[in-house]
Design an enzyme around this catalytic site. Sequence first.
Site, PDB file in Angstrom:
ATOM      1  CG  PHE A  71       4.891  -4.141 -12.518  1.00 30.18           C
ATOM      2  CD1 PHE A  71       3.865  -3.890 -11.620  1.00 30.18           C
ATOM      3  CD2 PHE A  71       6.067  -3.417 -12.402  1.00 30.18           C
ATOM      4  CE1 PHE A  71       4.018  -2.933 -10.622  1.00 30.18           C
ATOM      5  CE2 PHE A  71       6.228  -2.466 -11.410  1.00 30.18           C
ATOM      6  CZ  PHE A  71       5.197  -2.218 -10.518  1.00 30.18           C
ATOM      7  CD  GLN A 115       4.439  -9.212 -11.805  1.00 26.87           C
ATOM      8  OE1 GLN A 115       5.616  -9.009 -12.038  1.00 26.87           O
ATOM      9  NE2 GLN A 115       3.760  -8.496 -10.952  1.00 26.87           N
ATOM     10  NE  ARG A 173       4.944   6.759   1.922  1.00 29.49           N
ATOM     11  CZ  ARG A 173       4.719   6.308   3.156  1.00 29.49           C
ATOM     12  NH1 ARG A 173       5.427   6.764   4.164  1.00 29.49           N
ATOM     13  NH2 ARG A 173       3.799   5.423   3.379  1.00 29.49           N
ATOM     14  CG  ASP A 217       0.981  -4.389  -8.543  1.00 27.29           C
ATOM     15  OD1 ASP A 217       0.711  -5.025  -9.575  1.00 27.29           O
ATOM     16  OD2 ASP A 217       1.492  -3.262  -8.573  1.00 27.29           O
ATOM     17  CE  LYS A 250       3.035  -6.717  -5.001  1.00 31.58           C
ATOM     18  NZ  LYS A 250       4.210  -5.975  -4.508  1.00 31.58           N
ATOM     19  NE  ARG A 286       3.706   0.350   4.076  1.00 34.40           N
ATOM     20  CZ  ARG A 286       3.205   1.570   4.197  1.00 34.40           C
ATOM     21  NH1 ARG A 286       3.586   2.365   5.192  1.00 34.40           N
ATOM     22  NH2 ARG A 286       2.318   2.007   3.323  1.00 34.40           N
ATOM     23  CG  ASN A 304      -2.123   0.915   1.037  1.00 34.95           C
ATOM     24  OD1 ASN A 304      -2.555   1.188  -0.083  1.00 34.95           O
ATOM     25  ND2 ASN A 304      -2.658   1.411   2.124  1.00 34.95           N
TER      26      ASN A 304
END
Length: 273
Positions: free
Chosen positions: A266, A262, A118, A225, A206, A166, A113
Site C-alpha cells: 500500500f 499489505q 480529509r 481498498d 475493508k 458517515r 470512500n
Amino acid sequence: MKFDYDSTYFNPTDVLECGQIFRFEPFKEGYRVYSADKDCYVHTEGARTIVESDHPDYFYNFFDLERDYSEIIKMAESFGVTFLTEACHKAKGLRLLNQNREEMIYSFIISQNNNIPRIKGIISRICAGLGQKTDSPFGDFYAFPTSAALASKEPEYYKALGAGYRDVFLSDTAKRIAAEGVSHLEDMNYDELRKTLLTYKGIGPKVADCICLFGFGKRDAFPVDTWIEKLYHEDFGGTLTDRSKINAYFTSLFGAYSGYVQQYLFYAKRANL
DNA sequence: CTCCAGGCTTTAG
DNA sequence: CTAAAGCATGGA
C-alpha cells in the site's frame, strides 16, 4: 523519559506516512504522534530513532518494538514477488503500529470512500470538539474522545464537522460501544472479530480488516481498498474484480504475513516510492 | 465540468 | 445470492 532504537528498522516517516495512522504532525526535528489520550515526540538522529514521552512503555508497544522487522522483511522477500521485494527495500523502516482499538474503529469508519488528508481533518475536529484537553511536555493537546463522549452527539454534530454521510455511522456505533464496551472483542481470533465488526453500522469488509490489523494486532488480515485494487491489476497482473476474491488471493498467498505485506504494498503504491 | 478518495447501506433482480 | 444505485465532501 526517552528511549531509542535502530533507525534502519524504525523510520518515523515510513511508519507515519504509510497510511495506518491519522493523528500525527511535523514537530521540531521529527513528528509529534497522538494515540488515544497519550502523545510522544519521535525523531531520528543518525543510526538511532528516539522516542520521548511521559508514557514510554505505552509507546514502546505502540511502535511494535518487541518485533524484529529484519525477520519480517526477510520473510516478505522470500515470496519472490518483485514489486513486494522492491517495496521492502524502499521502506525498510516501516513498522505496524499497535493502536487504540476504539480510535481505530471510529477512524476507519470515517475513512470509507474518503482521502487521507480529509480523514485527518475530520478526526482532528472531532478530537478538538469532544476530546479531553490533556497536558504534555510538548504542549496541551486534545485526546481522542471516549465512546461516551462520542455517543453524546447526534448525527448533525458530525455532519457539521465535515463527516458527510458517515455522520449516522459514527453516532450509531458510538452509542452501541458506549453501551456494550469492546472488551468482549479482545479474545476473538481474526475470523470471529471480523464477523462481529461487520454487524456495526458503517463497518464493511475493508474497514473491518483495517480495524483487525491496526487495532487488534490481527496480522493475517489484508485490507483491500482502491489502491490495493489498482496495484493488483497493474503490478500483479490480476484479472479478478470482486474485492472479496482479491482479498482471498492475497491472504492465501501471504498467510500469517498478510498484514505486513499489505502495508509495504500500500505504502509503495500510494506514495509512489 | 467530471473524477476520485484506505466503501458501506439499501434496494432491485 | 450478486449487482448497482446513492451517498457528503473537497481537491485535482
